[in-house]
Enzyme design. Structure first.
Site, PDB file in Angstrom:
ATOM      1  CD  GLU A  37      -7.281   6.501   2.274  1.00 31.36           C
ATOM      2  OE1 GLU A  37      -8.183   7.379   2.524  1.00 31.36           O
ATOM      3  OE2 GLU A  37      -7.148   5.381   3.042  1.00 31.36           O
TER       4      GLU A  37
ATOM      5  CG  HIS B 152       5.268  -7.701   7.473  1.00 27.80           C
ATOM      6  ND1 HIS B 152       6.151  -8.469   8.355  1.00 27.80           N
ATOM      7  CD2 HIS B 152       4.215  -8.718   7.174  1.00 27.80           C
ATOM      8  CE1 HIS B 152       5.690  -9.617   8.553  1.00 27.80           C
ATOM      9  NE2 HIS B 152       4.729  -9.824   7.845  1.00 27.80           N
TER      10      HIS B 152
ATOM     11  NE  ARG C 140      -2.782 -16.246   1.768  1.00 29.95           N
ATOM     12  CZ  ARG C 140      -2.931 -15.699   2.903  1.00 29.95           C
ATOM     13  NH1 ARG C 140      -3.771 -14.766   3.051  1.00 29.95           N
ATOM     14  NH2 ARG C 140      -2.819 -16.382   4.113  1.00 29.95           N
TER      15      ARG C 140
ATOM     16  CG  MET D  83     -14.750  10.709   2.089  1.00 29.08           C
ATOM     17  SD  MET D  83     -13.766   9.339   2.762  1.00 29.08           S
ATOM     18  CE  MET D  83     -12.457   9.946   3.304  1.00 29.08           C
TER      19      MET D  83
ATOM     20  CG  HIS E 255      -7.882   1.081   2.119  1.00 31.94           C
ATOM     21  ND1 HIS E 255      -9.106   0.749   2.762  1.00 31.94           N
ATOM     22  CD2 HIS E 255      -6.973   2.120   2.629  1.00 31.94           C
ATOM     23  CE1 HIS E 255      -9.013   2.094   3.508  1.00 31.94           C
ATOM     24  NE2 HIS E 255      -7.598   2.650   3.640  1.00 31.94           N
TER      25      HIS E 255
ATOM     26  CD  GLU F 126       4.779 -11.665   4.334  1.00 31.35           C
ATOM     27  OE1 GLU F 126       4.500 -12.738   4.192  1.00 31.35           O
ATOM     28  OE2 GLU F 126       4.975 -11.038   5.423  1.00 31.35           O
TER      29      GLU F 126
END
Length: 177
Positions: A165, A25, A29, A150, A119, A92
């Site tokens: 993303e 994971h 926060r 991109m 990210h 998480e």
């Protein structure tokens, strides 16, 4: 399986000592778990596998995943906790109690200076449909697929400002060199 790794300076081949290691994971926060849980379960279709409370330290952990029809998630709480920690690709969310009541409280998203964490990423089967879904749900963009150099890659923000993303794997075969 014959592929083990691309070869670049610093890359070392895996050894038997790491057999069975799984990246389980990533933790973010969050200020308000109700807001973040609504976002990740609705916008990204994730399921809450387990909530763990730690009253003595005043925080809670929420483990989310994208489940498939073939996933056999145990009903028993202990078995589900063990199962959760054996999976790949879990998110998480950690909530330190009381932050939701602090109007000016915010976590560093890792993309402002000084940069650090960047990210998380979701692969989607159809980027155009995903963008329409995000638009319908008023998701905040960092970058839409048609913007920047991109193309065919989007970045959105979650309620705490973390970047996500969004990629359609079939559009990225020739990405980079």
């Amino acid at each position: 399986m014959t592929f083990t790794s691309e070869s670049h300076p610093g890359v070392k081949p895996p050894t038997a000592d790491t057999e069975g290691f799984v990246l389980n994971h990533t933790m973010l926060r969050v200020k308000d778990p109700a807001v973040s849980l609504a976002y990740y379960t609705h916008v990204f279709g994730m399921s809450l596998l387990r909530k763990l409370d730690f009253p003595e330290m005043k925080f809670s952990l929420y483990f989310l995943a994208r489940l498939n029809d073939e996933d056999q998630v145990p009903e028993d709480v202990g078995a589900r906790t063990s199962w959760t920690f054996a999976q790949r690709g879990i998110l998480e969310l950690t909530h330190n109690w009381g932050t939701e009541d602090q109007a000016d409280f915010a976590y560093h998203d890792g993309n402002a200076q000084p940069q650090g964490f960047g990210h998380i990423c979701f692969a989607v089967p159809d980027l155009a449909k995903a963008v329409q879904w995000f638009d319908d749900n008023r998701v905040q963009y960092v970058k839409r697929p048609e913007q920047g150099r991109m193309k065919d890659v989007a970045f959105v923000k979650d309620p705490d400002g973390y970047w996500i993303e969004i990629v359609q794997p079939s559009l990225n075969a020739n990405l980079g060199r």
